[in-house]
Design a protein around this motif. Structure first.
Motif, short mmCIF file in Angstrom:
data_model
loop_
_atom_site.label_atom_id
_atom_site.label_comp_id
_atom_site.label_asym_id
_atom_site.label_seq_id
_atom_site.Cartn_x
_atom_site.Cartn_y
_atom_site.Cartn_z
N ALA A 1 11.04 27.35 -3.93
CA ALA A 1 11.20 26.44 -2.92
C ALA A 1 11.30 25.15 -3.34
CB ALA A 1 10.25 26.77 -1.82
N ALA A 2 10.57 24.96 -4.56
CA ALA A 2 10.13 23.37 -5.22
C ALA A 2 10.87 22.60 -5.35
CB ALA A 2 9.21 23.70 -6.36
N PRO A 3 12.46 23.00 -5.91
CA PRO A 3 13.37 21.86 -6.13
C PRO A 3 13.77 20.98 -4.85
CG PRO A 3 13.67 23.88 -7.13
CD PRO A 3 12.76 24.20 -6.52
N VAL A 4 13.53 21.72 -3.66
CA VAL A 4 13.86 20.91 -2.30
C VAL A 4 13.09 19.88 -2.08
CG1 VAL A 4 14.12 21.21 0.19
CG2 VAL A 4 14.71 22.94 -1.26
N ASN A 5 11.91 19.86 -2.18
CA ASN A 5 10.93 18.56 -1.82
C ASN A 5 10.93 17.66 -3.19
OD1 ASN A 5 10.33 19.29 0.94
ND2 ASN A 5 8.39 20.51 0.09
N ILE A 6 10.87 18.43 -4.17
CA ILE A 6 10.92 17.42 -5.39
C ILE A 6 12.45 16.54 -5.39
CG2 ILE A 6 11.22 17.46 -7.97
CD1 ILE A 6 9.53 19.93 -8.12
N GLY A 7 13.43 17.14 -5.12
CA GLY A 7 14.62 16.37 -4.92
C GLY A 7 14.72 15.50 -3.83
N ALA A 8 14.09 15.84 -2.75
CA ALA A 8 13.84 14.93 -1.67
C ALA A 8 13.26 13.58 -2.01
CB ALA A 8 13.16 15.67 -0.48
N ALA B 1 0.78 -1.21 0.09
CA ALA B 1 0.06 -0.09 -0.07
C ALA B 1 0.78 1.14 -0.08
CB ALA B 1 -0.98 0.09 1.32
N GLY B 2 1.99 1.14 0.64
CA GLY B 2 2.88 2.33 0.70
C GLY B 2 3.42 2.49 -0.70
N GLN B 3 3.82 1.42 -1.24
CA GLN B 3 4.53 1.85 -2.68
C GLN B 3 3.49 2.18 -3.53
OE1 GLN B 3 7.69 0.40 -3.38
NE2 GLN B 3 7.51 1.69 -5.14
N ALA B 4 2.21 1.77 -3.51
CA ALA B 4 1.00 2.51 -4.31
C ALA B 4 1.00 3.72 -4.04
CB ALA B 4 -0.11 1.78 -4.08
N TYR B 5 0.94 4.20 -2.67
CA TYR B 5 0.88 5.75 -2.59
C TYR B 5 2.19 6.36 -3.16
CZ TYR B 5 1.37 9.97 -0.03
OH TYR B 5 1.67 11.40 0.19
N VAL B 6 3.13 5.95 -2.79
CA VAL B 6 4.77 6.49 -3.43
C VAL B 6 4.40 6.94 -4.88
CG1 VAL B 6 6.95 6.50 -3.63
CG2 VAL B 6 6.06 5.94 -1.51
N GLU B 7 4.16 5.80 -5.40
CA GLU B 7 4.06 5.90 -7.04
C GLU B 7 2.67 6.75 -7.45
OE1 GLU B 7 6.35 4.71 -8.98
OE2 GLU B 7 7.25 3.57 -7.14
N SER B 8 1.85 6.73 -6.76
CA SER B 8 0.88 7.50 -6.98
C SER B 8 1.01 9.22 -6.77
CB SER B 8 -0.59 7.24 -6.34
OG SER B 8 -1.49 8.24 -6.62
N ALA B 9 1.67 9.49 -5.68
CA ALA B 9 2.16 10.57 -5.33
C ALA B 9 3.17 11.44 -6.50
CB ALA B 9 2.88 10.90 -4.04
N VAL C 1 7.34 7.83 2.17
CA VAL C 1 5.94 8.43 2.38
C VAL C 1 6.05 9.85 2.78
CG1 VAL C 1 3.70 8.27 3.93
CG2 VAL C 1 5.02 6.25 2.74
N ALA C 2 7.03 10.24 3.67
CA ALA C 2 7.10 11.53 4.12
C ALA C 2 7.48 12.50 3.07
CB ALA C 2 7.95 11.61 5.18
N ALA C 3 8.42 12.18 2.25
CA ALA C 3 8.82 13.08 0.96
C ALA C 3 7.78 13.03 -0.12
CB ALA C 3 9.97 12.16 0.38
N SER C 4 7.01 11.94 -0.23
CA SER C 4 5.65 12.07 -1.12
C SER C 4 4.77 12.92 -0.76
CB SER C 4 5.10 10.89 -1.32
OG SER C 4 6.13 9.73 -1.77
N THR C 5 4.42 13.01 0.50
CA THR C 5 3.51 13.87 1.15
C THR C 5 3.75 15.59 0.97
OG1 THR C 5 2.80 12.17 2.63
CG2 THR C 5 2.24 14.39 3.07
N ALA C 6 5.22 15.52 1.26
CA ALA C 6 5.74 17.05 1.26
C ALA C 6 5.48 17.51 -0.20
CB ALA C 6 6.92 16.87 1.86
N GLY C 7 6.15 16.76 -1.03
CA GLY C 7 6.31 17.15 -2.52
C GLY C 7 4.78 17.06 -2.99
N LEU C 8 3.77 16.43 -2.66
CA LEU C 8 2.44 16.59 -3.33
C LEU C 8 1.87 17.72 -2.82
CD1 LEU C 8 0.56 14.94 -5.06
CD2 LEU C 8 -0.29 13.89 -2.95
N GLN C 9 2.17 18.02 -1.49
CA GLN C 9 1.31 19.18 -0.66
C GLN C 9 1.93 20.27 -1.37
OE1 GLN C 9 -0.82 18.92 2.08
NE2 GLN C 9 -1.18 20.77 1.12
N ASP C 10 3.08 20.47 -1.74
CA ASP C 10 3.46 21.86 -2.81
C ASP C 10 2.75 21.89 -3.92
OD1 ASP C 10 5.22 22.27 -0.70
OD2 ASP C 10 7.15 21.57 -2.13
N TRP C 11 2.17 20.88 -4.48
CA TRP C 11 1.40 20.96 -5.85
C TRP C 11 0.12 21.22 -5.51
CZ3 TRP C 11 1.22 21.97 -10.36
CH2 TRP C 11 0.35 21.33 -11.46
#
Length: 247
Positions: A225-232, A88-96, A185-195
């Motif tokens: 600021a975007a490159p930070v979370n995208i890179g993470a 389930a985590g993998q599915a979220y990371v890929e979706s994000a 998951v944390a990095a996915s959430t941060a990057g998606l939140q920016d979007w």
């Protein structure tokens, strides 16, 4: 009368035989009594005890301990639960990642326009395409995150004791992957939140809830600021891909 005397003699003989048996029993001893009565010998208890000791020794030689099957079963169930959560985590990371990818394109379009590698028309076409995909990006990733959060974690694997070797190996691999998954998951959430934040800002501007100047200032700050979370996200995704499988 003679017949009567014969019966008396037979009766006397019977008494004599009975008397001999009574007198002789103490002399025969325990073995003799058993031979006469057809009973078992007193060695049966010792034989049974020896058999019990033999069985116990056999169990010990096989290395079996009470409850080992139950412990192994608990281990297998814990691994199975962790496998489900990791999937389930993998599915979220890929979706994000789909949404973060669109966000990256959105950001890069302005970077390329300022660098002169694309013209404004091309930049705006990229913006429109990614903006229209944005709401679906966020909705699908949010549903995947909820599915992941609804599943129990892998904490039970850390305290697993006495499991069979193959279960212990699976548990170690799953725990290592869970650490990488938590970061991803944390990095996915941060990057998606920016979007999501940028999509909300564009919607607010379109609805007249934000001035053009305020929207532009917010956009430039987000772009910087975007490159930070995208890179993470990209780094965490790579670490997750290199982590052991949990299966």
């Amino acid at each position: 009368m003679p017949r009567q005397r014969k019966r008396e003699r037979r009766g006397s003989a019977g008494l004599v035989i009975a008397a001999l048996l009574v007198i002789g029993l103490p002399l025969l001893g325990w073995a003799g009594v058993n031979a006469l009565t057809g009973g078992d010998s007193g060695n049966d208890s010792a034989a049974a005890a020896d058999g019990s000791r033999t069985d116990a020794a056999g169990e010990a030689s096989r290395g079996e301990t009470p409850g080992s099957f139950e412990v192994a079963q608990i281990g297998r169930e814990a691994v199975s639960a962790c496998v489900e959560r990791m999937a389930a985590g993998q599915a979220y990371v890929e979706s994000a990642g789909v949404g973060i990818g669109h966000w990256g394109e959105h950001v890069q379009a302005r970077t390329d326009m300022l660098a002169g590698t694309v013209v404004q028309e091309e930049m705006r076409a990229i913006w429109k395409r990614t903006r229209l995909a944005g709401p679906d990006d966020v909705a699908q990733a949010t549903a995947a995150l909820e599915a992941y959060d609804a599943l129990p974690g892998c904490d039970d694997l850390g305290s697993l004791e006495g499991a069979l070797p193959e279960v212990a190996d699976q548990a170690a691999a799953c725990l290592e992957r869970e650490a990488a998954m938590t970061t991803a998951v944390a990095a996915s959430t941060a990057g998606l939140q920016d979007w999501a934040n940028h999509l909300n800002a564009m919607a607010a501007h379109a609805d007249g809830e934000m001035t053009a100047a305020a929207a532009q200032d917010l956009w430039v700050a987000s772009w910087e600021a975007a490159p930070v979370n995208i890179g993470a996200y990209n780094d965490a995704h790579a670490l997750l891909a290199a982590a052991p499988a949990c299966e």
